[in-house]
Enzyme design. Structure first.
Site, PDB file in Angstrom:
ATOM      1  N   LYS A 171      -7.414  15.905   9.083  1.00 17.52           N
ATOM      2  CA  LYS A 171      -7.999  15.278   7.881  1.00 17.52           C
ATOM      3  C   LYS A 171      -8.522  13.882   8.194  1.00 17.52           C
ATOM      4  CE  LYS A 171      -5.165  13.157   4.865  1.00 17.52           C
ATOM      5  NZ  LYS A 171      -5.621  11.773   4.662  1.00 17.52           N
ATOM      6  N   ASN A 172      -7.723  13.101   8.913  1.00 19.39           N
ATOM      7  CA  ASN A 172      -8.111  11.705   9.148  1.00 19.39           C
ATOM      8  C   ASN A 172      -9.240  11.561  10.169  1.00 19.39           C
ATOM      9  OD1 ASN A 172      -6.267  10.964   7.281  1.00 19.39           O
ATOM     10  ND2 ASN A 172      -4.854   9.939   8.687  1.00 19.39           N
ATOM     11  N   CYS A 212      -2.009   1.843  -4.516  1.00 21.48           N
ATOM     12  CA  CYS A 212      -1.658   3.050  -3.774  1.00 21.48           C
ATOM     13  C   CYS A 212      -0.156   3.028  -3.558  1.00 21.48           C
ATOM     14  CB  CYS A 212      -2.438   3.027  -2.471  1.00 21.48           C
ATOM     15  SG  CYS A 212      -1.587   3.572  -1.031  1.00 21.48           S
ATOM     16  N   ARG A 254      -2.618  -2.151   0.603  1.00 21.02           N
ATOM     17  CA  ARG A 254      -3.741  -1.639   1.382  1.00 21.02           C
ATOM     18  C   ARG A 254      -5.079  -2.304   1.030  1.00 21.02           C
ATOM     19  NH1 ARG A 254      -2.850   4.753   2.217  1.00 21.02           N
ATOM     20  NH2 ARG A 254      -4.086   4.402   4.073  1.00 21.02           N
ATOM     21  N   ASP A 260       2.446   7.697   9.849  1.00 19.05           N
ATOM     22  CA  ASP A 260       2.303   8.958   9.112  1.00 19.05           C
ATOM     23  C   ASP A 260       3.361   9.994   9.499  1.00 19.05           C
ATOM     24  OD1 ASP A 260       0.181   7.848   7.804  1.00 19.05           O
ATOM     25  OD2 ASP A 260      -1.369   9.038   8.783  1.00 19.05           O
ATOM     26  N   ARG A 301      -3.419  17.204  -0.799  1.00 21.78           N
ATOM     27  CA  ARG A 301      -4.473  16.306  -0.300  1.00 21.78           C
ATOM     28  C   ARG A 301      -4.626  16.424   1.211  1.00 21.78           C
ATOM     29  NH1 ARG A 301      -3.324  10.577  -1.214  1.00 21.78           N
ATOM     30  NH2 ARG A 301      -4.962  10.629   0.338  1.00 21.78           N
TER      31      ARG A 301
HETATM   32  C1  UD1 Z   1      -5.404   5.125   8.163  1.00 22.96           C
HETATM   33  C2  UD1 Z   1      -4.967   6.555   7.880  1.00 22.96           C
HETATM   34  C3  UD1 Z   1      -3.535   6.577   7.361  1.00 22.96           C
HETATM   35  C4  UD1 Z   1      -2.615   5.860   8.342  1.00 22.96           C
HETATM   36  C5  UD1 Z   1      -3.146   4.461   8.640  1.00 22.96           C
HETATM   37  C6  UD1 Z   1      -2.340   3.747   9.725  1.00 22.96           C
HETATM   38  C7  UD1 Z   1      -7.033   7.645   7.287  1.00 22.96           C
HETATM   39  C8  UD1 Z   1      -7.857   8.266   6.217  1.00 22.96           C
HETATM   40  N1  UD1 Z   1      -5.875   7.120   6.888  1.00 22.96           N
HETATM   41  O1  UD1 Z   1      -5.365   4.413   6.936  1.00 22.96           O
HETATM   42  O2  UD1 Z   1      -3.139   7.935   7.214  1.00 22.96           O
HETATM   43  O3  UD1 Z   1      -1.325   5.745   7.751  1.00 22.96           O
HETATM   44  O4  UD1 Z   1      -4.516   4.525   9.108  1.00 22.96           O
HETATM   45  O5  UD1 Z   1      -2.323   4.501  10.892  1.00 22.96           O
HETATM   46  O6  UD1 Z   1      -7.382   7.662   8.434  1.00 22.96           O
HETATM   47  N2  UD1 Z   1      -5.191  -3.816   6.266  1.00 22.96           N
HETATM   48  C9  UD1 Z   1      -5.523  -5.065   5.747  1.00 22.96           C
HETATM   49  N3  UD1 Z   1      -6.831  -5.303   5.423  1.00 22.96           N
HETATM   50  C10 UD1 Z   1      -7.814  -4.364   5.589  1.00 22.96           C
HETATM   51  C11 UD1 Z   1      -7.473  -3.111   6.130  1.00 22.96           C
HETATM   52  C12 UD1 Z   1      -6.151  -2.867   6.462  1.00 22.96           C
HETATM   53  O7  UD1 Z   1      -4.664  -5.927   5.578  1.00 22.96           O
HETATM   54  O8  UD1 Z   1      -8.981  -4.653   5.266  1.00 22.96           O
HETATM   55  C13 UD1 Z   1      -3.784  -3.535   6.634  1.00 22.96           C
HETATM   56  C14 UD1 Z   1      -3.176  -2.396   5.806  1.00 22.96           C
HETATM   57  O9  UD1 Z   1      -2.684  -2.846   4.576  1.00 22.96           O
HETATM   58  C15 UD1 Z   1      -2.081  -1.920   6.747  1.00 22.96           C
HETATM   59  C16 UD1 Z   1      -2.707  -2.097   8.135  1.00 22.96           C
HETATM   60  O10 UD1 Z   1      -3.757  -3.045   7.963  1.00 22.96           O
HETATM   61  O11 UD1 Z   1      -0.949  -2.736   6.630  1.00 22.96           O
HETATM   62  C17 UD1 Z   1      -3.253  -0.846   8.761  1.00 22.96           C
HETATM   63  O12 UD1 Z   1      -4.098  -0.203   7.823  1.00 22.96           O
HETATM   64  P1  UD1 Z   1      -5.336   0.705   8.278  1.00 22.96           P
HETATM   65  O13 UD1 Z   1      -5.210   0.991   9.728  1.00 22.96           O
HETATM   66  O14 UD1 Z   1      -6.585   0.077   7.789  1.00 22.96           O
HETATM   67  O15 UD1 Z   1      -5.048   2.038   7.469  1.00 22.96           O
HETATM   68  P2  UD1 Z   1      -6.112   2.997   6.805  1.00 22.96           P
HETATM   69  O16 UD1 Z   1      -7.358   3.030   7.605  1.00 22.96           O
HETATM   70  O17 UD1 Z   1      -6.202   2.709   5.340  1.00 22.96           O
END
Ligand code: UD1
Length: 421
Positions: free
Chosen positions: A22-23, A116, A121, A307, A399
């Site tokens: 999915k990711n 969320c 996030r 995850d 999902r």
């Molecule tokens: C993706 C995965 C999710 C997985 C996560 C971490 C998908 C669709 N989802 O989520 O399943 O759990 O990676 O491996 O691929 N952060 C910020 N600012 C930002 C972006 C992120 O502070 O602009 C923080 C987040 O709150 C979190 C960390 O960075 O603490 C990592 O998040 P991120 O790697 O961005 O996760 P996702 O891409 O949302």
């Protein structure tokens, strides 16, 4: 509303085929926006999140034909660049359309994803990086309004924190930008790698794929033409089935897996006493009669994935002695703890660490799924709990897990989807 009824105690056996990730599929679907020609995606998982993102593309005007694992997408007909709240609020990953829409059309409006279950996030890192590339960004009425009328410009981006979605958004934005973009502290997850490979296969020069430094030479606004993409196997689904084998002390075989991608889960399961046989693209788990306790810290790839945290907590509940699990990526990703304790687990939470004292038996109860991976931990616990476990709010599972109850039933679990009266 649907729920899952699980009668615990069955031993599992046989084989299960792992679906596409999915990711990986979500950013790849978003990346098709970089093209105005038809593209076919295969090995998509048959899960709600994929349908949600494809629906978003249709709402933008794309021509989408989707049948379970295959989607034919033509983004040549996109006539809107507004990703509405109705869709984005259902799935945070919809934010992945921001980079591709902006870079191809010079403007877009994407609803802010909002809260969320597993924490705040934020998307500040995505926005800051796009601003460095020359975008003007305004947040108004719950929407991110982004503009770059003359196209985005290559820039040097240093992410303060490793972000999977942020890296993906900027790789896509950079693909059609003017000039060269360098991303430092980039995410290295296999899903990011597949996205980069898809874009590189379309002729964009990308250096450093799979490393923390990516260099992307943009096409100066020229849309891409993609070859058919086969989505990589889902490493989190695979890890979850390995945990199903481990918790039920059953030897099962997973087909269509990439061993390299699930190394962190295999290593932890080995430390808990399980052994493995690896074949070309399959793996057999030989479980230990009694699992050892485990200590783990969630961290970015190739470290232990957040995850898989909830699923390993389910294993730790029944292990010998005390396990410690530290969640470093998301501040509120322990919602499953109180539900697991309702089944008889002994978990104590302090800040971002959970201490889990192994118990001999769990007892079936009614529990609520709180997020996608938390739900699978409840299912795993239900497979071994004495009596019947009822897992509610399984829309979370739908999902991201392709036919979870079908695959587990085929392995011999007593699990049925039912409708609330
Ligand atoms: C993706 C995965 C999710 C997985 C996560 C971490 C998908 C669709 N989802 O989520 O399943 O759990 O990676 O491996 O691929 N952060 C910020 N600012 C930002 C972006 C992120 O502070 O602009 C923080 C987040 O709150 C979190 C960390 O960075 O603490 C990592 O998040 P991120 O790697 O961005 O996760 P996702 O891409 O949302």
């Amino acid at each position: 509303m649907d729920y899952l009824e699980i009668v615990g105690g069955n031993t599992l056996s046989g084989e299960v085929t792992i679906s596409g990730a999915k990711n990986a599929a979500l950013p790849i679907i978003a990346a098709t926006i970089l093209s105005d020609k038809p593209v076919t995606l295969t090995n998509l998982p048959n899960v709600v999140d994929i349908c949600t993102l494809l629906k978003l593309l249709s709402m933008l005007g794309a021509d989408v034909a989707h049948d379970k694992t295959v989607a034919a997408i033509n983004n040549g007909s996109i006539n809107s660049t507004k990703a509405v709240y109705e869709i984005v609020s259902k799935m945070r990953a919809s934010i992945l359309v921001l980079g591709p829409l902006l870079t191809r059309f010079g403007e877009c409006e994407v609803s802010l994803p909002g809260g969320c279950a597993i924490g705040q996030r934020p998307i500040d890192l995505h926005l800051k990086a796009l601003e460095s590339m020359g975008a003007t960004i305004e947040i108004k009425g719950g929407y991110v309004r982004a503009e770059a009328k003359d196209g985005l410009k290559g820039a040097k981006i240093v992410f303060d924190k490793i972000t999977v979605g942020g890296t993906e958004n900027i790789v896509m934005a950079a693909a059609l930008a003017h000039g060269t973009t360098t991303i430092l502290n980039a995410a290295k997850e296999p899903e990011v790698v597949q996205l980069c490979e898809m874009i590189a296969d379309a002729g964009v020069k990308i250096e450093g794929i799979g490393s923390s430094e990516l260099t992307i030479e943009g096409t100066c606004g020229k849309a891409l033409e993609f070859k058919t993409v086969e989505i990589i196997p889902d490493r989190i689904e695979a890890g979850t089935y390995l945990c199903a084998g481990a918790i039920t002390h059953s030897s099962i075989t997973l087909n269509k897996v990439n061993h390299g991608h699930i190394r962190a889960s295999i290593d932890k399961l080995e430390s808990m006493g399980c052994t493995f046989e690896l074949f070309d693209d399959s793996i057999t788990i030989h479980p230990s009669p009694k699992l050892n306790a485990v200590n783990l810290i969630t961290i970015e790839y190739p470290g232990f994935p957040t995850d898989m945290q909830a699923q390993f907590m389910a294993l730790a509940i029944l292990a010998k002695g005390e396990s410690l699990i530290e969640e470093r990526l998301f501040e509120n990703r322990f919602m499953h703890v109180s539900e697991l304790n309702r089944l008889g687990a002994d978990i104590w939470l302090k800040g971002s660490t959970a201490a889990i004292k192994g118990v001999d038996t769990l007892y079936g109860a009614e529990v609520m799924a709180t997020d996608l991976r938390a739900s699978s931990a409840l299912v795993l616990a239900g497979l071994v709990a004495q009596g019947t476990t009822k897992v509610g709010r399984i829309y979370h599972l739908d999902r991201g897990y392709d036919d979870l109850e079908g695959k587990l039933s085929k392995l011999g679990a007593n699990i049925t989807r039912k409708k609330e009266a």
